[in-house]
Write a protein that holds these residues in place. Structure first.
Motif, short mmCIF file in Angstrom:
data_model
loop_
_atom_site.label_atom_id
_atom_site.label_comp_id
_atom_site.label_asym_id
_atom_site.label_seq_id
_atom_site.Cartn_x
_atom_site.Cartn_y
_atom_site.Cartn_z
N LYS A 169 -6.60 10.72 5.26
CA LYS A 169 -6.91 11.68 4.21
C LYS A 169 -6.98 10.93 2.88
N ILE A 170 -7.61 11.55 1.89
CA ILE A 170 -7.64 11.00 0.54
C ILE A 170 -6.51 11.64 -0.25
N GLN A 171 -5.61 10.83 -0.76
CA GLN A 171 -4.43 11.33 -1.46
C GLN A 171 -4.70 11.43 -2.96
N THR A 172 -5.54 12.38 -3.30
CA THR A 172 -5.97 12.54 -4.69
C THR A 172 -4.80 12.77 -5.63
N SER A 173 -3.86 13.60 -5.21
CA SER A 173 -2.73 13.94 -6.08
C SER A 173 -1.83 12.75 -6.38
N ASN A 194 0.82 -1.21 0.00
CA ASN A 194 0.00 0.00 0.00
C ASN A 194 0.86 1.26 0.00
N SER A 195 0.98 1.89 -1.15
CA SER A 195 1.75 3.13 -1.27
C SER A 195 1.04 4.32 -0.66
N PHE A 196 -0.20 4.13 -0.18
CA PHE A 196 -0.99 5.23 0.38
C PHE A 196 -1.12 5.13 1.89
N ALA A 197 -0.23 4.36 2.52
CA ALA A 197 -0.31 4.13 3.97
C ALA A 197 0.27 5.33 4.73
N ALA A 198 -0.40 6.46 4.60
CA ALA A 198 0.02 7.68 5.30
C ALA A 198 -0.33 7.58 6.78
N PRO A 199 0.36 8.30 7.64
CA PRO A 199 0.04 8.24 9.07
C PRO A 199 -1.20 9.03 9.46
N VAL A 200 -1.73 9.84 8.55
CA VAL A 200 -2.95 10.60 8.83
C VAL A 200 -4.06 10.11 7.91
N VAL A 247 -12.68 2.65 12.59
CA VAL A 247 -14.09 2.81 12.20
C VAL A 247 -14.30 4.16 11.54
N ARG A 248 -13.76 5.23 12.13
CA ARG A 248 -13.90 6.57 11.55
C ARG A 248 -13.18 6.66 10.20
N GLU A 249 -12.02 6.04 10.12
CA GLU A 249 -11.26 6.05 8.87
C GLU A 249 -12.03 5.37 7.75
N GLU A 250 -12.68 4.27 8.07
CA GLU A 250 -13.46 3.56 7.06
C GLU A 250 -14.62 4.41 6.54
N ARG A 251 -15.20 5.20 7.41
CA ARG A 251 -16.29 6.08 6.97
C ARG A 251 -15.78 7.09 5.94
N VAL A 252 -14.58 7.64 6.20
CA VAL A 252 -13.98 8.60 5.26
C VAL A 252 -13.68 7.92 3.93
N LEU A 253 -13.09 6.75 3.98
CA LEU A 253 -12.72 6.05 2.75
C LEU A 253 -13.95 5.58 1.98
N ALA A 254 -14.95 5.09 2.68
CA ALA A 254 -16.16 4.63 2.00
C ALA A 254 -16.89 5.78 1.31
N ALA A 255 -16.81 6.96 1.89
CA ALA A 255 -17.51 8.11 1.33
C ALA A 255 -16.77 8.73 0.15
N ALA A 256 -15.45 8.59 0.12
CA ALA A 256 -14.68 9.35 -0.88
C ALA A 256 -13.82 8.50 -1.81
N LEU A 257 -13.67 7.21 -1.53
CA LEU A 257 -12.78 6.38 -2.33
C LEU A 257 -13.58 5.31 -3.06
N GLY A 259 -3.12 9.65 -6.81
CA GLY A 259 -3.92 8.60 -7.43
C GLY A 259 -4.42 7.57 -6.44
N HIS A 260 -4.86 8.01 -5.30
CA HIS A 260 -5.31 7.12 -4.23
C HIS A 260 -6.34 6.12 -4.75
N LYS A 261 -6.15 4.84 -4.43
CA LYS A 261 -7.08 3.80 -4.83
C LYS A 261 -7.16 2.73 -3.75
N VAL A 262 -8.14 1.87 -3.86
CA VAL A 262 -8.32 0.79 -2.89
C VAL A 262 -7.21 -0.25 -3.08
N ILE A 263 -6.63 -0.68 -1.97
CA ILE A 263 -5.61 -1.73 -1.99
C ILE A 263 -6.22 -2.98 -1.35
N ASP A 264 -6.18 -4.07 -2.10
CA ASP A 264 -6.75 -5.32 -1.57
C ASP A 264 -5.81 -6.50 -1.73
#
Length: 226
Positions: free
Chosen positions: A139-143, A131-137, A197-207, A145-150
């Protein structure tokens, strides 16, 4: 960027040393020295690996803990983490050395603690590889190319880095010889669960695709448990 990695690592280790040895009231604490050395070596190892394989993620990992794109609740969470972290280190120094509230732990348990700390960082290596998007905060890393990692560990749990952190929470007080430090673990684990749980709400809404990912991978930290 490597210079920045080294400087931030040294400052981080120095601040931990001040809290641990200051609370202990002495530098004669071999377990704490080993803890700082182990963390420093592992942090530099994984940081240098990132510098070679994913400098973009390393830049995210070295970024400030408070950012504009970050949710307000996550900023407050990070401030709470800083306070709890400092209190945790101080309590372990007071407990294990200055006042010796805890009975000495057997060598087997302190060795287990060191192993848990190692396994935490080692597991994070596989998280970063997947996961190249494993930031410590949060946020959605639009710049970027943030995407779902599975793939990799994300095929089994939704928050593998948090799962690794649980090992760190247990390993640190075992290595330092503090039963009182272990008493913090449920609080810290509960905080991670709340953030997940809060992080998942952010990701589900925007990713795109994250809601489907949550349906495919049911567990957050530990398979078949939660």
């Amino acid at each position: 960027m490597i210079a920045r990695l080294v400087v931030q690592t040294v400052l981080w280790l120095a601040s931990m040393g001040v809290l641990l040895f200051g609370a202990a009231g002495t530098l004669a604490w071999p377990a704490a020295w080993w803890y700082v050395i182990e963390l420093g070596a592992l942090s530099l190892w994984i940081g240098l690996w990132l510098a070679r394989h994913d400098p973009g993620l390393l830049a995210e990992r070295l970024a400030p803990p408070m950012q504009k794109q970050q949710s307000r609740w996550d900023r407050r969470f990070m401030m709470a983490v800083a306070l709890v972290w400092c209190a945790w280190l101080i309590v372990m120094g007071l407990d294990a050395v200055r006042f010796r509230w805890s009975a000495p732990l057997p060598v087997a348990l302190t060795s287990l603690g060191s192993l848990c700390v190692f396994l935490c960082i080692f597991m994070c290596r596989f998280v970063f590889q997947a996961n190249s998007f494993a930031a410590p905060v949060v946020k959605i890393q639009t710049s970027r190319g943030h995407k779902v990692i599975d793939s990799g560990p994300y095929a089994h749990v939704r928050h593998p880095m948090y799962a690794a952190a649980l090992l760190f929470f247990v390993g640190t007080p075992l290595l330092l010889g503090s039963w009182w430090g272990l008493a913090f673990v449920p609080v810290m684990a509960g905080g991670l669960g709340w953030r997940a749980v809060r992080e998942e709400r952010v990701l589900a809404a925007a990713l795109d695709g994250y809601t489907d990912y949550m349906k495919r991978v049911r567990f957050r930290f530990v398979p078949f448990i939660w």
